[in-house]
Design an enzyme around this catalytic site. Structure first.
Site, PDB file in Angstrom:
ATOM      1  N   GLY A  11       0.800  -1.206  -0.190  1.00 39.04           N
ATOM      2  CA  GLY A  11       0.073   0.202  -0.064  1.00 39.04           C
ATOM      3  C   GLY A  11       0.855   1.409  -0.113  1.00 39.04           C
ATOM      4  O   GLY A  11       1.823   1.162   0.699  1.00 39.04           O
ATOM      5  N   GLY A 102       5.654  -2.090   3.722  1.00 36.20           N
ATOM      6  CA  GLY A 102       5.227  -2.506   5.053  1.00 36.20           C
ATOM      7  C   GLY A 102       5.593  -3.867   5.137  1.00 36.20           C
ATOM      8  O   GLY A 102       6.589  -4.484   4.500  1.00 36.20           O
ATOM      9  N   SER A 105       5.946  -6.462   2.223  1.00 35.40           N
ATOM     10  CA  SER A 105       7.359  -5.833   1.478  1.00 35.40           C
ATOM     11  C   SER A 105       8.578  -5.989   1.909  1.00 35.40           C
ATOM     12  O   SER A 105       9.742  -6.613   1.296  1.00 35.40           O
ATOM     13  CB  SER A 105       7.277  -4.267   1.323  1.00 35.40           C
ATOM     14  OG  SER A 105       6.005  -3.873   0.887  1.00 35.40           O
ATOM     15  N   ASP A 128      -0.191   2.364   8.677  1.00 37.65           N
ATOM     16  CA  ASP A 128      -0.298   1.482   9.668  1.00 37.65           C
ATOM     17  C   ASP A 128       0.448   1.471  10.986  1.00 37.65           C
ATOM     18  O   ASP A 128      -0.134   1.205  11.990  1.00 37.65           O
ATOM     19  CB  ASP A 128      -0.648  -0.058   9.314  1.00 37.65           C
ATOM     20  CG  ASP A 128      -1.512  -0.226   8.246  1.00 37.65           C
ATOM     21  OD1 ASP A 128      -2.304   0.571   7.899  1.00 37.65           O
ATOM     22  OD2 ASP A 128      -1.271  -1.530   7.351  1.00 37.65           O
ATOM     23  N   GLY A 171      -5.859   0.389   9.114  1.00 38.95           N
ATOM     24  CA  GLY A 171      -4.608   0.158  10.225  1.00 38.95           C
ATOM     25  C   GLY A 171      -4.661  -1.299  10.342  1.00 38.95           C
ATOM     26  O   GLY A 171      -3.702  -1.874  11.327  1.00 38.95           O
ATOM     27  N   GLY A 186     -11.273  14.017  19.859  1.00 39.38           N
ATOM     28  CA  GLY A 186     -12.234  14.025  21.093  1.00 39.38           C
ATOM     29  C   GLY A 186     -13.408  13.124  20.787  1.00 39.38           C
ATOM     30  O   GLY A 186     -14.537  13.294  21.016  1.00 39.38           O
ATOM     31  N   ALA A 187     -13.134  11.846  20.140  1.00 37.60           N
ATOM     32  CA  ALA A 187     -14.257  10.967  20.052  1.00 37.60           C
ATOM     33  C   ALA A 187     -14.766  10.342  21.512  1.00 37.60           C
ATOM     34  O   ALA A 187     -14.047  10.412  22.490  1.00 37.60           O
ATOM     35  CB  ALA A 187     -13.648   9.835  19.164  1.00 37.60           C
ATOM     36  N   LYS A 214     -26.905  13.781  26.903  1.00 39.45           N
ATOM     37  CA  LYS A 214     -25.789  13.682  25.765  1.00 39.45           C
ATOM     38  C   LYS A 214     -26.553  12.897  24.504  1.00 39.45           C
ATOM     39  O   LYS A 214     -26.898  11.967  24.444  1.00 39.45           O
ATOM     40  CB  LYS A 214     -24.262  12.804  26.563  1.00 39.45           C
ATOM     41  CG  LYS A 214     -23.291  12.779  25.199  1.00 39.45           C
ATOM     42  CD  LYS A 214     -22.237  12.349  25.735  1.00 39.45           C
ATOM     43  CE  LYS A 214     -20.947  12.242  24.863  1.00 39.45           C
ATOM     44  NZ  LYS A 214     -20.543  13.633  24.351  1.00 39.45           N
ATOM     45  N   GLN A 252      -7.289   8.045   3.450  1.00 34.16           N
ATOM     46  CA  GLN A 252      -6.059   8.083   4.714  1.00 34.16           C
ATOM     47  C   GLN A 252      -4.850   7.729   4.047  1.00 34.16           C
ATOM     48  O   GLN A 252      -3.841   7.825   4.707  1.00 34.16           O
ATOM     49  CB  GLN A 252      -6.407   6.822   5.693  1.00 34.16           C
ATOM     50  CG  GLN A 252      -7.793   7.132   6.505  1.00 34.16           C
ATOM     51  CD  GLN A 252      -8.282   5.891   7.117  1.00 34.16           C
ATOM     52  OE1 GLN A 252      -7.925   5.782   8.387  1.00 34.16           O
ATOM     53  NE2 GLN A 252      -9.130   5.322   6.447  1.00 34.16           N
TER      54      GLN A 252
HETATM   55  O1  F6P Z   1      -1.468  -1.601   4.830  1.00 35.10           O
HETATM   56  C1  F6P Z   1      -1.932  -0.228   4.612  1.00 35.10           C
HETATM   57  C2  F6P Z   1      -3.402  -0.425   4.161  1.00 35.10           C
HETATM   58  O2  F6P Z   1      -4.222   0.622   3.869  1.00 35.10           O
HETATM   59  C3  F6P Z   1      -4.482  -0.901   5.329  1.00 35.10           C
HETATM   60  O3  F6P Z   1      -4.658   0.034   6.310  1.00 35.10           O
HETATM   61  C4  F6P Z   1      -5.423  -1.380   4.648  1.00 35.10           C
HETATM   62  O4  F6P Z   1      -6.124  -2.517   5.515  1.00 35.10           O
HETATM   63  C5  F6P Z   1      -5.085  -2.178   3.349  1.00 35.10           C
HETATM   64  O5  F6P Z   1      -3.884  -1.266   3.191  1.00 35.10           O
HETATM   65  C6  F6P Z   1      -5.748  -1.982   2.249  1.00 35.10           C
HETATM   66  O6  F6P Z   1      -5.303  -2.576   1.382  1.00 35.10           O
HETATM   67  P1  F6P Z   1      -5.553  -2.362  -0.330  1.00 35.10           P
HETATM   68  O7  F6P Z   1      -5.489  -0.893  -0.883  1.00 35.10           O
HETATM   69  O8  F6P Z   1      -4.849  -3.383  -1.081  1.00 35.10           O
HETATM   70  O9  F6P Z   1      -6.938  -2.718  -0.295  1.00 35.10           O
END
Ligand code: F6P
Length: 323
Positions: A11, A102, A105, A128, A171, A186-187, A214, A252
């Protein structure tokens, strides 16, 4: 050593380009030629490479993604694919390889060193932050920022419409993005792998809080715990309230890397080249405290200890501040 290769794999992560730039420019200063291998191990097997010099990496420092492109290669999982990769490296007189990526790799780098005569150094590049012996991986800081930006925006509608939202972040099994974004955003609640919280307890908590007035909730959900649609439905069934799912997904992974990721990538790329020059192999560049060092691929890939206490401490603060 005269020529090295560099590739990005798995990724993509914000900051990979900054690492490529650093590898190329450091190598040039040290008198080494650099070949950029396209599309990770997939491109390596196919012999796709380009010559890189200091000018070819101009203006990539601030760009997200990876100019070398990346892939998850099925062929490279087989020994036949790994042997093909070694042949390509030998044919192109590549004596050392910098692998930016990662866990998968780096395991690829382990395989390469097992089947052939190549020296590799890994640079941890993944949003991650799930590699062992390093405090951070390139991309994790930007990813938290991106998740946070989305959470802040969702907060506006959550507060205005007095709703419950479950926001799923990436993640894999590592709760880093979830816990950091939850604390910074602030979750009201965080669900992550390794936590002892179940949905019945969350539902109970929502009902008690509702009775006290709340009405708006952001629950950050780490993808390793479950998916937003299912978890929202279950909380809705348990509480009787409407619960909306949001999956942040691949946003993300995108965007310009923030300062911490650019800095991390820049120092790690240079460190990797110098490690190859000094004869190192089979190791990943890692950051502990404020200093860089090398750790074995084994430690990086297989000896990740989730810091349960730290996660619990950060979770406790998040809860305390959400009260
Ligand atoms: O390892 C990075 C990541 O973005 C993870 O957070 C996620 O689970 C995965 O890759 C998604 O992979 P792909 O883009 O191959 O679906």
């Amino acid at each position: 050593m005269k020529r090295i290769g560099v590739l990005t794999s798995g990724g993509d992560a914000p900051g990979m380009n900054a690492a490529i730039r650093s590898v190329v420019r450091t190598a040039a200063v040290e008198g080494l030629e650099v070949r950029g291998i396209m599309r990770g191990y997939e491109g390596l097997i196919a012999g796709e490479m380009i010559e890189l010099n200091p000018r070819s990496v101009s203006n990539i420092l601030s760009r997200g993604g990876t100019v070398l492109k990346t892939a998850r290669s099925k062929e490279f999982l087989l020994e036949s694919g790994q042997k093909k990769a070694i042949q390509i490296l030998e044919k192109n007189d590549i004596d050392g390889l910098v692998v930016i990526g990662g866990n998968g790799s780096l395991q690829g780098a382990i395989a390469l060193e097992r089947v052939g005569n190549i020296r590799t150094i890994g640079v941890p590049g993944t949003i991650d932050n799930d590699l062992g012996s390093t405090d951070y991986t390139i991309g994790c800081h930007t990813s938290v920022d991106t998740a946070l930006d989305a959470i802040d925006k969702i907060r506006d509608t959550v507060t205005s419409m007095e709703r419950i939202y479950v926001v799923e972040v990436m993640g894999r099994e590592e709760p880093y993005i979830a816990i950091m974004a939850a604390l910074a955003g602030g979750a009201e609640e965080v669900l992550y792998p390794g936590s002892s919280l179940d949905l019945t307890a969350v539902a109970e908590e929502i009902k008690v809080a509702e009775a006290k007035g709340k009405r708006s909730w952001i629950i950050i959900l780490s993808e390793g715990y479950g998916d937003a649609v299912t978890v929202s439905r279950e909380i809705a069934d348990l509480t009787g309230y409407e619960v909306r799912p949001v999956t942040l997904g691949h946003v993300q992974r995108g965007g310009s890397p923030n300062a911490p990721d650019r800095i991390l990538a820049s120092i790690m790329g240079a460190y990797a080249v110098r490690a190859l020059i000094s004869g190192e192999k089979g190791k990943m560049v890692a950051m502990k405290g404020h200093s860089l060092h090398l750790v074995s691929y084994n430690e990086a890939c297989f000896e990740r200890e989730k810091d349960k206490k730290l996660n619990q401490d950060l979770y406790n603060i998040t809860k305390l501040l959400a009260s």
